[in-house]
Design an enzyme around this catalytic site. Structure first.
Site, PDB file in Angstrom:
ATOM      1  N   HIS A 157      14.795   8.649  -3.514  1.00 17.74           N
ATOM      2  CA  HIS A 157      14.278   7.428  -3.139  1.00 17.74           C
ATOM      3  C   HIS A 157      13.335   6.826  -4.167  1.00 17.74           C
ATOM      4  O   HIS A 157      12.919   5.618  -4.268  1.00 17.74           O
ATOM      5  CB  HIS A 157      13.252   7.838  -1.762  1.00 17.74           C
ATOM      6  CG  HIS A 157      14.142   7.848  -0.506  1.00 17.74           C
ATOM      7  ND1 HIS A 157      14.173   6.824   0.300  1.00 17.74           N
ATOM      8  CD2 HIS A 157      14.655   9.054  -0.296  1.00 17.74           C
ATOM      9  CE1 HIS A 157      15.111   7.507   1.202  1.00 17.74           C
ATOM     10  NE2 HIS A 157      15.203   8.885   0.935  1.00 17.74           N
ATOM     11  N   ASP A 365       8.532   1.188  -8.848  1.00 13.75           N
ATOM     12  CA  ASP A 365       8.785   1.411  -7.582  1.00 13.75           C
ATOM     13  C   ASP A 365      10.331   1.731  -7.195  1.00 13.75           C
ATOM     14  O   ASP A 365      11.230   1.063  -7.827  1.00 13.75           O
ATOM     15  CB  ASP A 365       8.667   0.334  -6.382  1.00 13.75           C
ATOM     16  CG  ASP A 365       7.782   0.796  -5.018  1.00 13.75           C
ATOM     17  OD1 ASP A 365       8.416   1.979  -4.728  1.00 13.75           O
ATOM     18  OD2 ASP A 365       7.111   0.155  -4.647  1.00 13.75           O
TER      19      ASP A 365
HETATM   20  C1  GDG Z   1       9.250   5.509  -1.133  1.00 13.73           C
HETATM   21  C2  GDG Z   1       9.413   4.903  -2.330  1.00 13.73           C
HETATM   22  C3  GDG Z   1      11.173   3.316  -1.231  1.00 13.73           C
HETATM   23  C4  GDG Z   1       2.197   0.878   4.634  1.00 13.73           C
HETATM   24  N1  GDG Z   1       1.161   0.799   5.116  1.00 13.73           N
HETATM   25  C5  GDG Z   1       1.330   1.004   6.551  1.00 13.73           C
HETATM   26  C6  GDG Z   1       2.619   1.040   6.771  1.00 13.73           C
HETATM   27  N2  GDG Z   1       3.241   0.985   5.722  1.00 13.73           N
HETATM   28  C7  GDG Z   1       4.581   1.115   5.565  1.00 13.73           C
HETATM   29  C8  GDG Z   1       5.378  -0.315   5.011  1.00 13.73           C
HETATM   30  C9  GDG Z   1       6.626   0.255   4.674  1.00 13.73           C
HETATM   31  C10 GDG Z   1       6.258   1.799   4.122  1.00 13.73           C
HETATM   32  O1  GDG Z   1       5.127   2.146   4.786  1.00 13.73           O
HETATM   33  C11 GDG Z   1       6.366   1.858   2.737  1.00 13.73           C
HETATM   34  O2  GDG Z   1       7.581   1.744   2.164  1.00 13.73           O
HETATM   35  P1  GDG Z   1       7.832   1.571   0.633  1.00 13.73           P
HETATM   36  O3  GDG Z   1       9.091   1.254   0.230  1.00 13.73           O
HETATM   37  O4  GDG Z   1       7.119   0.276   0.031  1.00 13.73           O
HETATM   38  O5  GDG Z   1       6.971   2.650  -0.286  1.00 13.73           O
HETATM   39  P2  GDG Z   1       6.760   3.923  -0.254  1.00 13.73           P
HETATM   40  O6  GDG Z   1       5.890   4.601   0.852  1.00 13.73           O
HETATM   41  O7  GDG Z   1       5.955   4.674  -1.719  1.00 13.73           O
HETATM   42  O8  GDG Z   1       8.407   4.609  -0.085  1.00 13.73           O
HETATM   43  C12 GDG Z   1       9.996   3.376  -2.151  1.00 13.73           C
HETATM   44  C13 GDG Z   1      11.119   4.048  -0.244  1.00 13.73           C
HETATM   45  O9  GDG Z   1      10.702   5.484  -0.196  1.00 13.73           O
HETATM   46  C14 GDG Z   1      12.218   4.206   0.791  1.00 13.73           C
HETATM   47  O10 GDG Z   1      13.312   4.526  -0.219  1.00 13.73           O
HETATM   48  O11 GDG Z   1      11.411   1.891  -1.165  1.00 13.73           O
HETATM   49  O12 GDG Z   1      10.329   2.706  -3.429  1.00 13.73           O
HETATM   50  O13 GDG Z   1       8.341   5.065  -3.127  1.00 13.73           O
HETATM   51  O14 GDG Z   1       7.496   0.579   5.602  1.00 13.73           O
HETATM   52  O15 GDG Z   1       5.505  -0.954   6.033  1.00 13.73           O
HETATM   53  N3  GDG Z   1       3.092   1.323   7.941  1.00 13.73           N
HETATM   54  C15 GDG Z   1       2.219   1.237   8.849  1.00 13.73           C
HETATM   55  N4  GDG Z   1       0.726   0.918   8.878  1.00 13.73           N
HETATM   56  C16 GDG Z   1       0.306   1.016   7.556  1.00 13.73           C
HETATM   57  O16 GDG Z   1      -0.927   0.646   7.317  1.00 13.73           O
HETATM   58  N5  GDG Z   1       2.855   1.453  10.377  1.00 13.73           N
END
Ligand code: GDG
Length: 466
Positions: A157, A365
């Site tokens: 990821h 990322d």
């Molecule tokens: C890894 C990789 C890759 C955030 N704050 C809250 C909340 N979130 C949710 C967001 C989003 C998720 O968390 C974060 O996803 P990301 O993809 O932006 O980043 P990572 O957590 O680092 O994820 C990344 C991912 O895996 C999938 O393959 O895209 O590059 O690093 O969905 O909305 N959700 C809630 N409350 C919050 O305060 N409910």
């Protein structure tokens, strides 16, 4: 096909009521399991004094889970150690934060061995096994040692780092060798796949074979880029819920006559929050006439708090947001609203909808799902503008965002000015192109493409040779 067994470090299935505070990955995996019916195996998220018993199995909302606890030593060495202090910073290009400690590596191997031994009795002959992320790279090797011949796939990821960076990891060769015990290894983007290939070809005397395959260490593995997406349909439905509309209205009321810039992420140094705050500060300094027209809302729930680097970034952001507000706020206005709380997914949907600018500026990322969620939440007749780091995997697909270099506060400031003054027809044109991609390359497309590629690999006769 048989069942799908998903293995990931954390098992945290969403409740299905829209009140989840889990991230996009958990939603994606739960959706994959509901579709294919199977099992989700991994860590419960708890520590216990004795942690080597059988897994706890339960079933909720169409998803069966099997979880194990970690003991304190595993938690320190495997999770906080090798995963969070070694691989995470290194794979996000932060050599300065990368810790190399033999006990971490030993803990990583130990937990992967134990996961394999606990999972082994649950595996049936036709099951497809899909392993997720950097915590579990050696899992296939350990399963093969236990005679598992099933098809096993791995998906990373996070980014795969450039060759010269990766070789700074002691034991880099063993880690890559372990990836050749999988049948399919998937990355988020063609760039990360290319960086992996470069290592295999130049460092492991490997060769590229027809049919997207690589050969090295006497084994052959199929590779591919599978950009992950969001459940755009589910997100659209969330938006029409009572909670989302209420949150949108609250945000709109508290920003009357102002434009809202929003950022949402786990509080992590890879997300470029410090640089983003500096960019916003530069914007305020350069544009005195626009100052009182904007508000930046940064939601950053704390994560990995027991790791020093995370405490340090938190302290720096506290200071920086305080400094910006101290410098620019007035009796009836302050420019930054910085919150460390976790919001429900439906509330986030309402917040995205109320924001005229989505500011997503990670330094590195794997993909970044927030960028896609922001796009999916916009009003087609009056959409906001996405400002996106060129170093997010998502930049590969979301070309119509305003792409910026997140290391440059000037570029962030210029992009903010441009986004805030963009006319409606350009906003609509850009958003349509972005949204088309977010809807088409969604989580179901990702899951189906990956599972089809794994099914397509010829089954092995024996676990250890190939
Ligand atoms: C890894 C990789 C890759 C955030 N704050 C809250 C909340 N979130 C949710 C967001 C989003 C998720 O968390 C974060 O996803 P990301 O993809 O932006 O980043 P990572 O957590 O680092 O994820 C990344 C991912 O895996 C999938 O393959 O895209 O590059 O690093 O969905 O909305 N959700 C809630 N409350 C919050 O305060 N409910």
């Amino acid at each position: 096909m048989g069942r799908l067994i998903v293995v990931s470090n954390r098992v945290n299935p969403p409740t299905g009521r829209g009140d989840e505070s889990v991230g996009g990955l958990a939603m994606a995996l739960a959706a994959a399991l509901r579709e294919y019916s199977g099992l989700w195996f991994g860590w419960s998220g708890r520590t216990a004094e004795e942690a080597d018993g059988p897994p706890t199995i339960s079933c909720a909302d169409g998803v069966t889970t099997a979880v194990v606890d970690l003991d304190e030593q595993d938690f320190d060495e495997y999770y906080n150690g090798y995963a969070n202090k070694t691989l995470w910073p290194l794979f996000h290009y932060r050599l300065d934060l990368t810790a190399y400690d033999r006990s971490y590596g030993a803990g990583y191997e130990r937990v992967n061995r134990r996961f394999a031994a606990t999972l082994r009795p649950l595996i049936e002959p036709d099951d497809l096994i899909w392993v997720h992320d950097y915590h579990l790279i050696p899992l296939a090797r350990e399963l093969r040692r236990l005679d598992v011949t099933n098809r096993i796939g791995f998906f990373l990821h996070i980014p795969w780092p450039a060759h010269q960076l990766f070789v700074t990891l002691p034991g880099h060769r063993l880690l890559v060798q372990a990836m050749f015990d999988y049948d399919l290894v998937g990355f988020q983007t063609p760039d990360y796949l290319q960086a992996f290939e470069e290592y295999v070809l130049s460092e492991a005397a490997g060769e590229r074979l027809a049919g997207d395959r690589l050969r090295a260490f006497g084994r052959t593995v199929r590779t591919g880029a599978f950009p992950i997406g969001i459940d755009a349909k589910e997100f659209g439905e969330l938006l029409t819920g009572r909670r989302a509309t209420h949150t949108r209205d609250v945000m709109a009321a508290s920003t009357v006559f102002k434009k809202l810039i929003v950022g949402v992420e786990r509080l992590d140094y890879s997300k470029g929050l410090e640089e983003r705050f500096l960019g916003f500060e530069r914007f305020l300094a350069d544009n005195p006439d626009m100052r009182r027209e904007v508000l930046m809302l940064q939601i950053a729930p704390v994560s990995r708090e027991s790791v020093d680097a995370y405490q340090e970034i938190r302290a720096r952001l506290d200071a920086l947001s305080g400094r910006i507000n101290g410098e620019y706020a007035d009796i009836d206005w302050n420019p930054v609203r910085y919150v460390n709380k976790n919001y429900r997914r439906d509330e986030l949907a309402g917040i995205y909808r109320a924001a005229q600018v989505g500011l997503v500026t990670p330094l590195r990322d794997g993909m970044n799902l927030v960028a896609k969620e922001y796009v999916a939440a916009q009003d087609p007749d009056d959409p906001g503008v996405l400002i996106l780091s060129r170093f997010a995997g998502a930049a590969d697909q979301l070309r119509d965002a305003l792409l910026i270099n997140p290391n440059s506060p000037e570029e962030i400031a210029d992009a903010l000015k441009r986004a805030l003054s963009m006319d409606r027809s350009e906003r609509i044109r850009r958003w349509r192109a972005l949204n088309e991609n977010v809807q088409r390359e969604d989580v179901a497309a990702w899951r189906d493409a990956y599972v089809a590629a794994l099914m397509d690999v010829a089954p092995r006769e024996t676990a250890l040779a190939s």
